[in-house]
Write a protein that holds these residues in place. Structure first.
Motif, mmCIF file in Angstrom:
data_model
loop_
_atom_site.group_PDB
_atom_site.id
_atom_site.type_symbol
_atom_site.label_atom_id
_atom_site.label_comp_id
_atom_site.label_asym_id
_atom_site.label_seq_id
_atom_site.Cartn_x
_atom_site.Cartn_y
_atom_site.Cartn_z
ATOM 1 N N VAL A 1 0.842 -1.200 0.000
ATOM 2 C CA VAL A 1 0.000 0.000 0.000
ATOM 3 C C VAL A 1 0.873 1.244 0.000
ATOM 4 N N ASP A 2 0.589 2.154 -0.907
ATOM 5 C CA ASP A 2 1.320 3.427 -0.976
ATOM 6 C C ASP A 2 0.781 4.349 0.120
ATOM 7 N N PRO A 3 1.560 4.611 1.162
ATOM 8 C CA PRO A 3 1.054 5.412 2.284
ATOM 9 C C PRO A 3 0.764 6.862 1.919
ATOM 10 N N HIS A 4 1.462 7.388 0.924
ATOM 11 C CA HIS A 4 1.260 8.786 0.551
ATOM 12 C C HIS A 4 -0.086 8.993 -0.144
ATOM 13 N N ILE A 5 -0.478 8.010 -0.966
ATOM 14 C CA ILE A 5 -1.804 8.103 -1.605
ATOM 15 C C ILE A 5 -2.882 8.021 -0.551
ATOM 16 N N CYS A 6 -2.726 7.091 0.383
ATOM 17 C CA CYS A 6 -3.713 6.939 1.459
ATOM 18 C C CYS A 6 -3.831 8.219 2.288
ATOM 19 N N GLU A 7 -2.698 8.778 2.600
ATOM 20 C CA GLU A 7 -2.673 9.940 3.489
ATOM 21 C C GLU A 7 -3.286 11.180 2.854
ATOM 22 N N THR A 8 -3.073 11.355 1.553
ATOM 23 C CA THR A 8 -3.512 12.590 0.904
ATOM 24 C C THR A 8 -4.883 12.500 0.229
ATOM 25 N N ILE A 9 -5.288 11.292 -0.151
ATOM 26 C CA ILE A 9 -6.528 11.161 -0.928
ATOM 27 C C ILE A 9 -7.627 10.409 -0.190
ATOM 28 N N CYS A 10 -7.260 9.285 0.409
ATOM 29 C CA CYS A 10 -8.264 8.379 0.972
ATOM 30 C C CYS A 10 -8.928 8.953 2.220
ATOM 31 N N SER A 11 -10.229 8.875 2.274
ATOM 32 C CA SER A 11 -10.979 9.337 3.439
ATOM 33 C C SER A 11 -11.518 8.170 4.253
ATOM 34 N N GLU A 12 -11.531 6.985 3.644
ATOM 35 C CA GLU A 12 -12.013 5.791 4.339
ATOM 36 C C GLU A 12 -11.247 4.576 3.815
ATOM 37 N N ALA A 13 -10.547 3.899 4.692
ATOM 38 C CA ALA A 13 -9.721 2.759 4.292
ATOM 39 C C ALA A 13 -10.569 1.502 4.111
ATOM 40 N N THR A 14 -11.196 1.385 2.952
ATOM 41 C CA THR A 14 -12.069 0.236 2.684
ATOM 42 C C THR A 14 -11.288 -1.063 2.544
ATOM 43 N N CYS A 15 -9.987 -0.960 2.220
ATOM 44 C CA CYS A 15 -9.176 -2.163 2.043
ATOM 45 C C CYS A 15 -9.081 -2.971 3.329
ATOM 46 N N THR A 16 -9.090 -2.299 4.486
ATOM 47 C CA THR A 16 -8.957 -3.004 5.756
ATOM 48 C C THR A 16 -10.200 -3.830 6.061
ATOM 49 N N ALA A 17 -11.352 -3.325 5.643
ATOM 50 C CA ALA A 17 -12.606 -4.047 5.903
ATOM 51 C C ALA A 17 -12.743 -5.265 5.003
ATOM 52 N N LYS A 18 -12.151 -5.217 3.836
ATOM 53 C CA LYS A 18 -12.286 -6.307 2.880
ATOM 54 C C LYS A 18 -11.252 -7.415 3.076
ATOM 55 N N CYS A 19 -10.164 -7.141 3.774
ATOM 56 C CA CYS A 19 -9.112 -8.139 3.955
ATOM 57 C C CYS A 19 -9.617 -9.304 4.813
ATOM 58 N N PRO A 20 -9.627 -10.532 4.294
ATOM 59 C CA PRO A 20 -10.198 -11.680 5.011
ATOM 60 C C PRO A 20 -9.362 -12.177 6.186
ATOM 61 N N THR A 21 -8.082 -11.832 6.235
ATOM 62 C CA THR A 21 -7.219 -12.312 7.331
ATOM 63 C C THR A 21 -6.811 -11.211 8.289
ATOM 64 N N GLY A 22 -7.169 -9.991 7.991
ATOM 65 C CA GLY A 22 -6.781 -8.875 8.851
ATOM 66 C C GLY A 22 -5.315 -8.499 8.688
ATOM 67 N N ALA A 23 -4.740 -8.854 7.553
ATOM 68 C CA ALA A 23 -3.339 -8.533 7.313
ATOM 69 C C ALA A 23 -3.120 -7.056 7.061
ATOM 70 N N ILE A 24 -4.181 -6.344 6.650
ATOM 71 C CA ILE A 24 -4.094 -4.901 6.447
ATOM 72 C C ILE A 24 -4.814 -4.234 7.615
ATOM 73 N N LEU A 25 -4.088 -3.397 8.346
ATOM 74 C CA LEU A 25 -4.631 -2.775 9.538
ATOM 75 C C LEU A 25 -4.849 -1.273 9.352
#
Length: 268
Positions: free
Chosen positions: A241-265
């Motif tokens: 995951v590119d942290p800079h894109i997340c930090e500047t653009i993303c308002s809701e981290a939907t990837c964490t909710a979709k991860c089946p093992t919780g590997a993305i926090l």
């Protein structure tokens, strides 16, 4: 008696002659110390972490004072405050320093990761790694002996009850000493404002990774499909995951909710 007395006189004379020679040589070849070097060193946090790329604070202080090409912003632990001070002392322009913090890229705690064998050797990650890559079934996972904790010059790490290191974000300066010390490379520096982190370093394929660790990334690609900003991608069977894109653009981290093992926090 006379012989002993003469020997003593000769030794004293020889000592005086060598002392005089050393005094003259010291005066002739003395190197004047630039007081600015010591002023810059005093401004540094004295962690001796090597994050600047030099062997200690005094080495960096000397380089930044004497070499016009050395940036005043190389002291990562000092952050923007120290960079500004060094810049003012040396008359250079300080570049922007991005605050960063250490992240443990492994969720393979004692209750989630499978061990391949019982290890009873030296309680050190580097030593254990020399024994068939360590005792964990996942050869990419944290070995849990706290080598990173010992390497941290700012006491920002401690071992948790689950066998994984825990980062104190208030004390962590992002110097990278723990990252360098880890033989498994499961510690990485991330921007302080990062919203998500991938809690896994395994390059194994999905089924194999899941068999060895319950929280492993299984390369399902759901994070990639559900990220509307293109911040997530798959590399060598691992989500990145590119942290800079997340930090500047993303308002809701939907990837964490979709991860089946919780590997993305989710961090924020």
């Amino acid at each position: 008696m006379y012989t002993a007395f003469m020997i003593l006189i000769i030794m004293v004379v020889v000592g005086l002659i060598f002392g005089l020679i050393l005094a003259v040589a010291n005066k002739k070849f003395a190197i004047e110390s630039n007081p600015l070097i010591h002023l810059v060193e005093e401004a540094l946090p004295k962690g001796q972490c090597g994050a600047c790329g030099y062997a200690g604070c005094i080495a960096y202080a000397e380089a930044v004072v004497t070499d016009p090409d050395v940036s005043p912003s190389l002291c990562i632990p000092g952050k923007a405050v120290v960079a500004k001070m060094v810049a003012e002392l040396t008359g250079k322009a300080a570049a922007e320093v991005e605050p960063r913090v250490a992240r443990i890229k492994c969720g393979g705690s004692a209750d989630k990761a499978v061990n391949a064998f019982r290890y009873s050797g030296i309680q050190d990650c580097v030593a254990a790694n020399y024994t068939q890559g360590g005792h964990k079934g996942c050869k990419y996972g944290c070995l849990g002996f706290g080598t990173c904790v010992k390497a941290c010059p700012f006491d920002a790490l401690e071992m948790g009850a689950n066998g994984l290191p825990v980062v104190n974000q208030k004390l962590c300066t992002g110097c990278g000493a723990c990252e360098t010390a880890c033989p498994k490379k499961v510690i990485a520096m991330q921007p302080l404002g990062a919203k998500v982190t991938v809690d896994c370093s395994s390059k194994d394929k999905g089924a194999a990774a899941r068999k060895l660790c319950a929280s492993a990334c299984i390369a399902c690609g759901l994070c990639v499909k559900n990220c509307p900003h293109g911040a997530a991608k798959m590399e060598d069977n691992l989500a990145v995951v590119d942290p800079h894109i997340c930090e500047t653009i993303c308002s809701e981290a939907t990837c964490t909710a979709k991860c089946p093992t919780g590997a993305i926090l989710k961090l924020i």
